[in-house]
Design a protein around this motif. Structure first.
Motif, PDB file in Angstrom:
ATOM      1  N   LEU A   1      13.875 -21.312  -7.556  1.00 56.65           N
ATOM      2  CA  LEU A   1      13.979 -22.677  -8.055  1.00 56.65           C
ATOM      3  C   LEU A   1      15.142 -23.181  -7.553  1.00 56.65           C
ATOM      4  CD1 LEU A   1      12.397 -24.173  -9.938  1.00 56.65           C
ATOM      5  CD2 LEU A   1      13.590 -23.225 -11.885  1.00 56.65           C
ATOM      6  N   ASN A   2      15.357 -24.484  -7.124  1.00 57.88           N
ATOM      7  CA  ASN A   2      16.303 -25.162  -6.721  1.00 57.88           C
ATOM      8  C   ASN A   2      16.103 -26.595  -7.418  1.00 57.88           C
ATOM      9  OD1 ASN A   2      18.443 -26.322  -5.319  1.00 57.88           O
ATOM     10  ND2 ASN A   2      17.456 -26.110  -3.238  1.00 57.88           N
ATOM     11  N   GLY A   3      17.325 -26.895  -8.032  1.00 58.29           N
ATOM     12  CA  GLY A   3      17.389 -28.402  -8.611  1.00 58.29           C
ATOM     13  C   GLY A   3      16.118 -28.443  -9.857  1.00 58.29           C
ATOM     14  N   GLN A   4      15.742 -27.428 -10.317  1.00 54.24           N
ATOM     15  CA  GLN A   4      14.812 -27.403 -11.260  1.00 54.24           C
ATOM     16  C   GLN A   4      13.501 -28.176 -10.722  1.00 54.24           C
ATOM     17  OE1 GLN A   4      14.861 -25.961 -14.888  1.00 54.24           O
ATOM     18  NE2 GLN A   4      16.163 -24.699 -13.476  1.00 54.24           N
ATOM     19  N   VAL A   5      13.119 -28.159  -9.714  1.00 54.26           N
ATOM     20  CA  VAL A   5      12.079 -28.779  -9.027  1.00 54.26           C
ATOM     21  C   VAL A   5      10.810 -27.960  -8.949  1.00 54.26           C
ATOM     22  CG1 VAL A   5      11.288 -30.147  -6.607  1.00 54.26           C
ATOM     23  CG2 VAL A   5      13.571 -30.367  -7.514  1.00 54.26           C
ATOM     24  N   MET A   6       9.625 -28.428  -9.573  1.00 53.36           N
ATOM     25  CA  MET A   6       8.562 -27.646  -9.358  1.00 53.36           C
ATOM     26  C   MET A   6       7.702 -28.193  -8.195  1.00 53.36           C
ATOM     27  SD  MET A   6       8.545 -25.508 -11.909  1.00 53.36           S
ATOM     28  CE  MET A   6       7.094 -25.043 -12.733  1.00 53.36           C
ATOM     29  N   GLY A   7       7.567 -29.249  -7.903  1.00 53.07           N
ATOM     30  CA  GLY A   7       7.099 -30.128  -7.062  1.00 53.07           C
ATOM     31  C   GLY A   7       7.413 -31.405  -7.029  1.00 53.07           C
TER      32      GLY A   7
ATOM     33  N   GLN B   1       9.339 -30.985 -13.287  1.00 51.46           N
ATOM     34  CA  GLN B   1      10.275 -30.174 -13.798  1.00 51.46           C
ATOM     35  C   GLN B   1       9.942 -29.155 -14.656  1.00 51.46           C
ATOM     36  OE1 GLN B   1      13.127 -33.002 -14.929  1.00 51.46           O
ATOM     37  NE2 GLN B   1      13.888 -33.150 -13.029  1.00 51.46           N
ATOM     38  N   PRO B   2      10.397 -27.925 -14.846  1.00 46.87           N
ATOM     39  CA  PRO B   2       9.484 -26.932 -15.958  1.00 46.87           C
ATOM     40  C   PRO B   2       9.468 -27.184 -17.200  1.00 46.87           C
ATOM     41  CG  PRO B   2      11.546 -26.077 -14.607  1.00 46.87           C
ATOM     42  CD  PRO B   2      11.482 -27.422 -14.255  1.00 46.87           C
ATOM     43  N   ALA B   3      10.308 -28.036 -17.738  1.00 49.57           N
ATOM     44  CA  ALA B   3      10.344 -28.178 -19.255  1.00 49.57           C
ATOM     45  C   ALA B   3       9.310 -28.990 -19.780  1.00 49.57           C
ATOM     46  CB  ALA B   3      11.848 -28.887 -19.740  1.00 49.57           C
ATOM     47  N   HIS B   4       8.472 -29.952 -18.897  1.00 52.31           N
ATOM     48  CA  HIS B   4       7.629 -30.901 -19.336  1.00 52.31           C
ATOM     49  C   HIS B   4       6.903 -31.259 -18.392  1.00 52.31           C
ATOM     50  CE1 HIS B   4       5.833 -34.167 -21.626  1.00 52.31           C
ATOM     51  NE2 HIS B   4       6.033 -33.611 -22.856  1.00 52.31           N
ATOM     52  N   LEU B   5       5.554 -31.943 -18.723  1.00 53.67           N
ATOM     53  CA  LEU B   5       4.617 -32.307 -17.485  1.00 53.67           C
ATOM     54  C   LEU B   5       5.427 -33.491 -17.206  1.00 53.67           C
ATOM     55  CD1 LEU B   5       1.232 -32.047 -19.350  1.00 53.67           C
ATOM     56  CD2 LEU B   5       2.011 -30.992 -17.555  1.00 53.67           C
ATOM     57  N   LEU B   6       6.057 -34.220 -17.815  1.00 53.35           N
ATOM     58  CA  LEU B   6       6.831 -35.583 -17.302  1.00 53.35           C
ATOM     59  C   LEU B   6       8.101 -35.148 -16.610  1.00 53.35           C
ATOM     60  CD1 LEU B   6       5.839 -38.300 -19.974  1.00 53.35           C
ATOM     61  CD2 LEU B   6       4.675 -37.745 -17.745  1.00 53.35           C
TER      62      LEU B   6
ATOM     63  N   VAL C   1      21.839 -33.272  -8.815  1.00 54.64           N
ATOM     64  CA  VAL C   1      21.454 -32.811 -10.295  1.00 54.64           C
ATOM     65  C   VAL C   1      22.403 -33.398 -11.092  1.00 54.64           C
ATOM     66  CG1 VAL C   1      20.656 -30.597  -8.985  1.00 54.64           C
ATOM     67  CG2 VAL C   1      22.919 -30.864  -9.688  1.00 54.64           C
ATOM     68  N   ASP C   2      22.067 -33.337 -12.476  1.00 58.98           N
ATOM     69  CA  ASP C   2      22.689 -33.722 -13.528  1.00 58.98           C
ATOM     70  C   ASP C   2      23.422 -32.274 -14.024  1.00 58.98           C
ATOM     71  OD1 ASP C   2      20.597 -31.906 -15.031  1.00 58.98           O
ATOM     72  OD2 ASP C   2      19.650 -33.698 -15.539  1.00 58.98           O
ATOM     73  N   GLN C   3      24.128 -32.478 -15.345  1.00 61.29           N
ATOM     74  CA  GLN C   3      25.074 -31.352 -15.690  1.00 61.29           C
ATOM     75  C   GLN C   3      23.854 -30.199 -16.293  1.00 61.29           C
ATOM     76  OE1 GLN C   3      26.886 -33.329 -19.179  1.00 61.29           O
ATOM     77  NE2 GLN C   3      28.697 -34.222 -17.653  1.00 61.29           N
ATOM     78  N   GLN C   4      22.793 -30.246 -16.390  1.00 63.52           N
ATOM     79  CA  GLN C   4      22.068 -28.978 -16.691  1.00 63.52           C
ATOM     80  C   GLN C   4      21.492 -28.506 -15.327  1.00 63.52           C
ATOM     81  OE1 GLN C   4      21.509 -32.173 -18.564  1.00 63.52           O
ATOM     82  NE2 GLN C   4      22.844 -31.212 -20.003  1.00 63.52           N
ATOM     83  N   GLY C   5      21.574 -29.034 -14.319  1.00 67.79           N
ATOM     84  CA  GLY C   5      21.343 -28.404 -12.857  1.00 67.79           C
ATOM     85  C   GLY C   5      19.927 -29.100 -12.482  1.00 67.79           C
ATOM     86  N   LYS C   6      19.487 -30.109 -13.204  1.00 71.19           N
ATOM     87  CA  LYS C   6      18.180 -30.660 -12.943  1.00 71.19           C
ATOM     88  C   LYS C   6      18.223 -31.865 -11.888  1.00 71.19           C
ATOM     89  CE  LYS C   6      16.751 -31.885 -17.009  1.00 71.19           C
ATOM     90  NZ  LYS C   6      15.983 -32.583 -17.743  1.00 71.19           N
TER      91      LYS C   6
END
Length: 361
Positions: A128-134, A156-161, A191-196
């Motif tokens: 997982l890189n940059g919290q990118v799912m697709g 991203q993993p946390a939500h559909l959006l 990325v942001d401070q959360q690595g996303k």
């Protein structure tokens, strides 16, 4: 990794390779009789472990677009493997595609099975890189000695959006420390401070921001700048309601608004760009997918709609705006806008302030 009893899991390794090159084939579907599906990772590996199917013969259907696997006596494209913990098998696929599938560049689990099996991977973040799912679509440009990548809507993993204002990353060029393209691409996401993966084009207005027509052009001082066309899209209908020109601010690593693009101007640049010199003049062409729009390859002209040209058979200054089901009247109206020589032949050419023709037209 342990199973429900606490014992260490020993996977059965399935390696799928190209019969011509011996290279692992990603995205090969392996399906059991009860429709349990596994997919090979970018090394062509699948780490198989099903508690109810170990230590016995298991049939796998083998499917992958552009590749073929031999059929058995019943016409099924697959094979039976004796599945044991810690065992392994190699399957060879015949490639019918001209192009060889190499690897995935973005998304989660690019080398999932390699990690489970303890195999080496060419990239530093194989899972997982940059919290990118697709991600949707991609644009690239060589800028400041690196390859810049930009994508559309990003999951991203946390939500559909996820991120709907463009995502971005850079990679080193192969001759400047980057990976050989034969092996992979090492992406360094913004990325942001959360690595996303963070928004790269947070333009004002409701709805997503999509960017296209990425281009590196010299400004008035001869400094190379990275430009793009952006579109604002209404969330519900996904219809574009505003277009504009943006420039990349290298200090903030963000695209900034430069100017609005006239909504009803007959030429709307889009797609992927490339440069080509004709009659001693370097032009930037916009392929969407056919390159029938161009502009001189300078930042000043990129920002001026009146500098753009379309390769079209319409009379200068006209457009065909009827995309609905044609009628006899609309057909006559369209015919009246066709540019012709005196002998009736259709006159095609590069024309300013004139619309190109779309596929339907």
């Amino acid at each position: 990794v342990a199973d429900a009893s606490g014992s260490k899991v020993q996977y059965f390794t399935i390696e799928v390779v190209d019969s011509q090159t011996g290279r692992g084939v990603p995205m090969v579907e392996l399906e059991t009789v009860n429709a349990v599906r596994y997919y090979t990772d970018s090394n062509g590996l699948a780490a198989f472990y099903e508690p109810g199917l170990m230590n016995q013969r298991v049939f796998f259907q083998v499917r992958s677009h552009g590749y073929e696997f031999p059929k058995d006596g019943f016409g099924a494209q697959g094979t039976t493997l004796h599945v044991t913990p810690g065992g392994k098998a190699q399957l060879k696929l015949r490639r019918v595609n001209i192009a060889e599938r190499l690897y995935r560049i973005t998304g989660e689990g690019i080398y999932r099975d390699s990690v489970l099996l303890g195999r080496p991977t060419p990239i530093a973040r194989p899972l997982l890189n940059g919290q990118v799912m697709g991600q949707d679509s991609v644009l690239t440009a060589v800028y400041r000695g690196k390859l810049y990548w930009f994508w559309g809507d990003t999951q991203q993993p946390a939500h559909l959006l996820g991120n709907f204002h463009a995502s971005g990353a850079v990679s080193e060029l192969p001759d400047r420390g980057g990976l050989d393209p034969e092996r992979g691409v090492q992406l360094d996401y913004f990325v942001d401070q959360q690595g996303k993966s963070r928004p790269m084009a947070p333009m004002a207005g409701e709805g997503p921001t999509w960017i296209e027509a990425l281009a590196v052009l010299p400004d008035e001082n001869g400094q190379a700048r990275l430009y793009a066309i952006y579109v604002k899209v209404r969330p519900a209908s996904l219809q574009a309601y505003r277009r504009g020109i943006a420039v990349f601010d290298a200090d903030q690593s963000l695209f900034q608004h430069v100017a609005d693009w006239p909504a009803h101007f007959p030429i709307q640049p889009a797609g992927h760009t490339f440069k080509h010199t004709e009659d001693g003049v370097e032009y930037l062409y916009f392929a969407f997918p056919i390159p029938v729009v161009r502009v001189r390859a300078t930042a000043a002209d990129f920002r001026r709609p009146e500098a753009y040209q379309a390769y079209t058979c319409l009379q200068p200054g006209t457009a065909l705006d009827d995309q609905e089901e044609p009628t006899r009247g609309s057909a006559r109206q369209a015919a009246s806008r066709i540019d012709r020589f005196d002998d009736g032949r259709v006159r095609w050419g590069w024309k300013a302030n004139t619309a190109p023709l779309g596929p339907q037209q």
